[in-house]
Design a protein around this motif. Structure first.
Motif, PDB file in Angstrom:
ATOM      1  N   THR A  32      99.963 126.608   4.939  1.00  8.27           N
ATOM      2  CA  THR A  32      99.127 126.630   3.745  1.00  8.27           C
ATOM      3  C   THR A  32     100.007 126.461   2.517  1.00  8.27           C
ATOM      4  N   VAL A  33     100.168 125.222   2.068  1.00  8.07           N
ATOM      5  CA  VAL A  33     101.016 124.912   0.928  1.00  8.07           C
ATOM      6  C   VAL A  33     100.172 124.356  -0.213  1.00  8.07           C
ATOM      7  N   ASN A  34     100.710 124.538  -1.422  1.00  3.25           N
ATOM      8  CA  ASN A  34     100.099 123.951  -2.623  1.00  3.25           C
ATOM      9  C   ASN A  34      98.578 124.105  -2.667  1.00  3.25           C
ATOM     10  N   ASP A  35      97.880 122.998  -2.853  1.00  2.00           N
ATOM     11  CA  ASP A  35      96.430 123.075  -3.064  1.00  2.00           C
ATOM     12  C   ASP A  35      95.656 123.470  -1.816  1.00  2.00           C
ATOM     13  N   LEU A  36      96.248 123.326  -0.644  1.00  2.00           N
ATOM     14  CA  LEU A  36      95.558 123.800   0.559  1.00  2.00           C
ATOM     15  C   LEU A  36      95.315 125.301   0.461  1.00  2.00           C
ATOM     16  N   GLY A  37      96.334 126.049  -0.001  1.00  2.95           N
ATOM     17  CA  GLY A  37      96.164 127.492  -0.153  1.00  2.95           C
ATOM     18  C   GLY A  37      95.420 127.877  -1.408  1.00  2.95           C
ATOM     19  N   ASN A  38      95.685 127.168  -2.492  1.00  3.44           N
ATOM     20  CA  ASN A  38      95.106 127.543  -3.784  1.00  3.44           C
ATOM     21  C   ASN A  38      93.669 127.084  -3.964  1.00  3.44           C
ATOM     22  N   ALA A  43     100.433 132.751   2.541  1.00  3.94           N
ATOM     23  CA  ALA A  43     100.180 133.298   3.869  1.00  3.94           C
ATOM     24  C   ALA A  43      98.725 133.073   4.264  1.00  3.94           C
ATOM     25  N   PRO A  44      98.459 132.860   5.552  1.00  5.44           N
ATOM     26  CA  PRO A  44      97.064 132.815   6.007  1.00  5.44           C
ATOM     27  C   PRO A  44      96.429 134.190   5.876  1.00  5.44           C
ATOM     28  N   TRP A  45      95.119 134.227   6.116  1.00  5.02           N
ATOM     29  CA  TRP A  45      94.381 135.480   5.982  1.00  5.02           C
ATOM     30  C   TRP A  45      95.044 136.564   6.823  1.00  5.02           C
ATOM     31  N   GLY A  46      95.251 137.728   6.176  1.00  5.36           N
ATOM     32  CA  GLY A  46      95.890 138.831   6.870  1.00  5.36           C
ATOM     33  C   GLY A  46      95.513 140.157   6.252  1.00  5.36           C
ATOM     34  N   GLY A  47      96.382 141.150   6.431  1.00  4.62           N
ATOM     35  CA  GLY A  47      96.081 142.498   5.950  1.00  4.62           C
ATOM     36  C   GLY A  47      95.893 142.582   4.457  1.00  4.62           C
ATOM     37  N   ARG A  48      96.687 141.835   3.681  1.00  2.00           N
ATOM     38  CA  ARG A  48      96.556 141.894   2.216  1.00  2.00           C
ATOM     39  C   ARG A  48      95.177 141.415   1.774  1.00  2.00           C
ATOM     40  N   ASP A  57      91.385 130.215   7.942  1.00  2.00           N
ATOM     41  CA  ASP A  57      92.511 129.290   8.063  1.00  2.00           C
ATOM     42  C   ASP A  57      92.437 128.508   9.373  1.00  2.00           C
ATOM     43  N   LEU A  58      92.033 129.164  10.449  1.00  2.00           N
ATOM     44  CA  LEU A  58      91.874 128.474  11.724  1.00  2.00           C
ATOM     45  C   LEU A  58      90.742 127.451  11.638  1.00  2.00           C
ATOM     46  N   GLN A  79      97.566 137.933  -8.195  1.00  2.00           N
ATOM     47  CA  GLN A  79      96.760 137.111  -7.309  1.00  2.00           C
ATOM     48  C   GLN A  79      97.504 136.769  -6.021  1.00  2.00           C
ATOM     49  N   THR A  80      96.712 136.503  -4.978  1.00  2.00           N
ATOM     50  CA  THR A  80      97.250 136.000  -3.720  1.00  2.00           C
ATOM     51  C   THR A  80      97.274 134.481  -3.743  1.00  2.00           C
ATOM     52  N   VAL A  81      96.165 133.882  -4.161  1.00  2.00           N
ATOM     53  CA  VAL A  81      96.089 132.440  -4.394  1.00  2.00           C
ATOM     54  C   VAL A  81      95.378 132.228  -5.719  1.00  2.00           C
TER      55      VAL A  81
END
Length: 864
Positions: free
Chosen positions: A60-66, A510-515, A124-125, A540-542
């Protein structure tokens, strides 16, 4: 002419069982093989790179994550009835943003709704699976197209279809811009529509394919349409048809595109007008890359963000280079396809045609987004070389010489790393041997002597008495396995290298997780919409946290981020990145009152992006008394506009004086001032990169990051000590500037009094449903009703039973004059361009129905 027939008196490519390869069954087999190879290679490459979901490294880089993962999460919420808003307004982002432009730009792919089949915490999956499906479908579409262009071996079409789908543009750029992958699918489909037009077949389906392509992603569909037009013009030039028939085909093609784009107008029009109201962003002037870098990107395992990714595999490249020397192919075919590929490559390097490929809008980010067009043309050229029979040894030798020259020039590029040489050598060896075996199996032309020698050797070693056909099949099978293995190895290496190098050059998340789970739970526990907003937090996370973890905040990152919201938040001390396209949360008591943010989530720094000792700590929630979403202010004439001080601008929107803005004494790395004891200290340093801390008093350390494309947000530093003297320690990480009036001291008691007054005179009840907001006011309210939402284009409001009018603008917020006393206001939103798009779409649909009816009448038998 039927697509299964040969032209110009050519012989069938290799004879034998391939004679019927233009029929639907081999096309389906080729498409299925291409999709299977593509999916396996794609996943294998991620496994080799140890990338998600096959390893610990995030993809998950750049705009994929954001952008794209949060937008798909918001779509999941919409499909499950959990979103705040609907198709017209997204109430979670940017304090209320127009959603149809975002929907049309990012989420109208037919694959996007598949996210609903996954659990939300596996978003994310879901995005990964959609990406694999899109790439596999592009491979299948290209394999089908190749057999429509020329008959040939179905398995070879499958291999070349996979070469196209796994081209450098896909593995290096489009995998994290997954809406572009719809253009990868659209290009072969639109070329297939061109074939139907040539054959006067499937006119209705052709229009619908154009519509689907432009709805799925109009940006890459535009590029794919240009490419398909060039292919159709070349096919017309090679057809030998008289000029009148060529003109008729061109006319039918133009009508098909016009009707198809017309049917897509409700989406395309909204997107267009959304961009006209968006913040301008930050664009860089196009600079073409050098020849050595351009040629290097044709080779495996090369990568860079700013150069065109033209890799299509060594087999496809060598065949395309062999086409000009392939005497079995007609001279016009050799010249036409070779010139077309060359012309399109050159058009990428010239600024006017480069802008033409990008719809006359300079790209913000990667500059060569049209590179997949070149990859498609290279694959089509390779297929034409192979469909006329394996190029003779002399043609292959000439192609190998061109490849050696290309490699020699490319070797001077810094994009060619050490890993490229063994991969390239093995790929060239596998390709040459595979093609030689295939040529020997054909036993035609220049391959006849080698073919006879190979069959003699097989006959000597054959103890079972295999026939000539069986020995030929052995050679073909060996060739196919070798070519497939070559493609598998070099493409896995190329994709894995791109995945690893992206993480070194781009921001990653990071992909979806505990945070994210803790943030979502905190937001859900504090939720009070529409009585008040819950902001998911400054840390923020993203860049689109409200869509990912919930809540209703200022954060918003999109190509359609409105200019009015950018200007308003900037005037209030807000921060942003990406040249103003990505707006950040503003953790400030006054702006929380203005925008009715009654709960705010506070998260520790993201451990994935920060090594700060507090990373990974607890998520907390603070609450604040705020007025409702709709407040009533005194009627004002043309009041003052925003000025240079964000503190005074906040007071202007609030309607009261609550800040002390002291004079500053600046010394190296310190600021000193005097303020009323007990007031909250804020620092506004939009052009500062570093940290700031209030000494002698408890409070957070402010972290500011600003450069040419980002602006640091105002931050709270703590409380003024009893002495009234405050000292701020600065630690600059880069040269920066602290402006005059940088410090503001907030009187929290005065702010509380303002809140009570606004609650008394504000709305008694507020209801929000998608694009409508309705507020009940105290009886006889006069003045101006102000809605805590940005005054983006498309709002219309009415007080009481009056007729709706375009909403007023109260310093960037939606407002409604309350003339003569009113007890309610209603505002509705319709995105600009929707009415025009519906009208054009309706006209296109009516025209299509009339043409279909006319066709039925012409085909019906006449009654005597």
């Amino acid at each position: 002419m039927n697509c299964c027939e040969w032209t110009h008196g050519d012989e069938p490519p290799d004879g034998g069982p391939e004679l019927h390869s233009g029929m639907p069954r081999p096309r389906r087999a080729a498409a299925g093989l291409a999709a299977l190879i593509t999916a396996v290679v794609f996943c294998a490459a991620d496994a080799v790179a140890r990338s998600y979901p096959f390893g610990p490294r995030t993809r998950t880089v750049n705009d994929l994550g954001n952008q794209y993962v949060p937008l798909h999460a918001h779509l999941w919420d919409l499909l499950h009835g959990r979103a705040d808003g609907g198709l017209l307004v997204n109430w979670q982002s940017g304090y209320g943003s127009s959603f149809l432009p975002d929907l049309g730009t990012y989420l109208t792919s037919p694959f996007a709704p598949l996210v609903a089949l996954f659990p939300r915490d596996e978003i994310d999956l879901a995005v990964y699976v959609i990406t694999v499906l899109k790439v596999a479908c592009a491979a299948a579409a290209m394999a089908w197209l190749l057999l429509a262009l020329r008959p040939g071996r179905w398995w070879a079409a499958g291999l070349l279809g996979a070469s196209y789908a796994l081209c450098g543009w896909t593995v290096a750029a489009a995998v994290y811009n997954l809406m572009w992958l719809d253009g990868l699918i659209a290009l072969p489909l639109l070329c297939l529509v061109g074939e139907w037009i040539l054959q006067r077949r499937r006119p209705l389906l052709g229009v619908l394919v154009v519509t689907a392509a432009w709805i799925a992603n109009f940006y890459t569909a535009y590029m794919a349409t240009l490419a398909a037009a060039l292919v159709l013009l070349l096919r017309l030039a090679l057809s030998g048809h008289p000029p009148r028939r060529k003109a008729a085909v061109a006319g039918r093609a133009g009508l098909t595109v016009a009707l198809g784009v017309g049917l897509a107008a409700p989406v395309v029009s909204v997107i267009y007008f959304g961009t006209t109201h968006a913040s301008p962003g930050r664009f860089t002037r196009f600079k073409p890359v050098g020849t050595e870098d351009l040629l290097a990107r044709l080779l495996p395992t090369t990568y860079s963000f700013g150069s065109p990714a033209l890799y299509v595999g060594t087999t496809a490249l060598l065949l395309a280079l062999a086409l000009p020397f392939h005497r079995a192919a007609p001279r016009q075919v050799r010249a036409g396809w070779s010139l077309l590929v060359t012309a399109v490559i050159l058009s990428m390097q010239w600024d006017p045609t480069h802008l033409l490929w990008h719809a006359f809008a300079a790209p913000q980010g990667s500059p060569y987004r049209q590179a997949f067009v070149v990859c498609a043309l290279l694959v089509m050229a390779a297929w034409h070389a192979l469909s006329y029979g394996v190029p003779a040894p002399r043609a292959l030798g000439a192609a190998a010489g061109l490849l050696a020259l290309l490699v020699a020039v490319a070797s001077r590029s810094g994009l060619v790393h050490q890993i490229a040489w063994p991969v390239l050598l093995l790929a060239v060896a596998g390709t040459v041997v595979g093609l030689v075996l295939l040529g020997m199996a054909s036993g035609t032309g220049g391959w006849r002597p080698l073919g006879e020698r190979a069959r003699r050797l097989l006959r000597v070693g054959d103890r079972r008495g295999l026939g000539k056909g069986a020995r030929r099949r052995v050679l073909v099978a060996c060739a196919a396995v070798l070519l497939l293995g070559t493609q598998f190895g070099e493409t896995v290496a190329t994709s894995a290298v791109a995945s690893r190098l992206r993480l070194a050059h781009l921001d990653d998340y990071a992909p979806w997780g505990g945070r994210q789970q803790r943030q979502e739970e905190a937001v859900a526990g504090a939720e009070g919409w529409p009585r008040y907003r819950t902001d998911p937090g400054r840390e923020q996370t993203v860049a689109n946290d409200p869509m990912l973890v919930g809540g209703q905040g200022a954060q918003y990152y999109s190509s359609h981020t409105s200019d009015v919201l950018l200007r308003t938040l900037t005037a209030l001390g807000g921060g942003w990145t990406s040249g103003g396209r990505s707006l950040q949360s503003l953790d400030n008591s006054v702006t929380d009152v203005i925008f009715s943010v009654g709960a705010r989530v506070h998260s520790p720094p993201d451990p994935h992006q920060s090594r700060h000792p507090e990373a990974g700590g607890r998520v907390t929630v603070t609450r604040q008394d705020v007025p409702p979403l709709v407040t009533v202010r005194p009627t004002t004439t043309s009041g003052p506009a925003f000025g240079p001080s964000p503190y005074r601008n906040q007071e202007l929107l609030l309607g009261a004086r609550v800040y002390t803005v002291p004079g500053l004494t600046a010394r190296p790395e310190t600021l000193t001032a005097r303020c009323p004891a007990g007031s909250e200290v804020y620092l506004w340093a939009p052009r500062f990169w570093g940290t700031a801390r209030l000494t002698g008093a408890p409070g957070p350390t402010g972290r500011f990051r600003a450069d040419a494309s980002r602006r640091a947000a105002m931050q709270r530093l703590g409380t003024v000590p009893p002495s009234g003297r405050l000292t701020i320690e600065l630690s600059a990480h880069r040269p920066g500037v602290i402006p005059d009036g940088a410090v503001g001291c907030l009187d929290t008691g005065a702010l509380h009094d303002v809140v009570q007054r606004l609650r008394t005179t504000g709305a008694t009840e507020v209801t929000v449903s998608d694009g409508t907001i309705r507020a009940e006011l105290p009886a006889g309210s006069t003045g101006t009703a102000v809605i805590a939402a940005p005054r983006i284009a498309g709002w219309r409001c009415a007080a009481g039973d009056a007729a709706a009018q375009p909403a007023g603008d109260y310093h960037g917020l939606v407002s409604v004059p309350l003339e003569g006393g009113s007890d309610s206001v209603t505002c509705t939103f319709r995105p600009p361009g929707l009415r025009l798009g519906l009208a054009v779409g309706g006209a296109a649909l009516l025209s299509l129905l009339l043409l279909a009816a006319l066709g039925v009448v012409r085909r019906s038998p006449k009654i005597a």
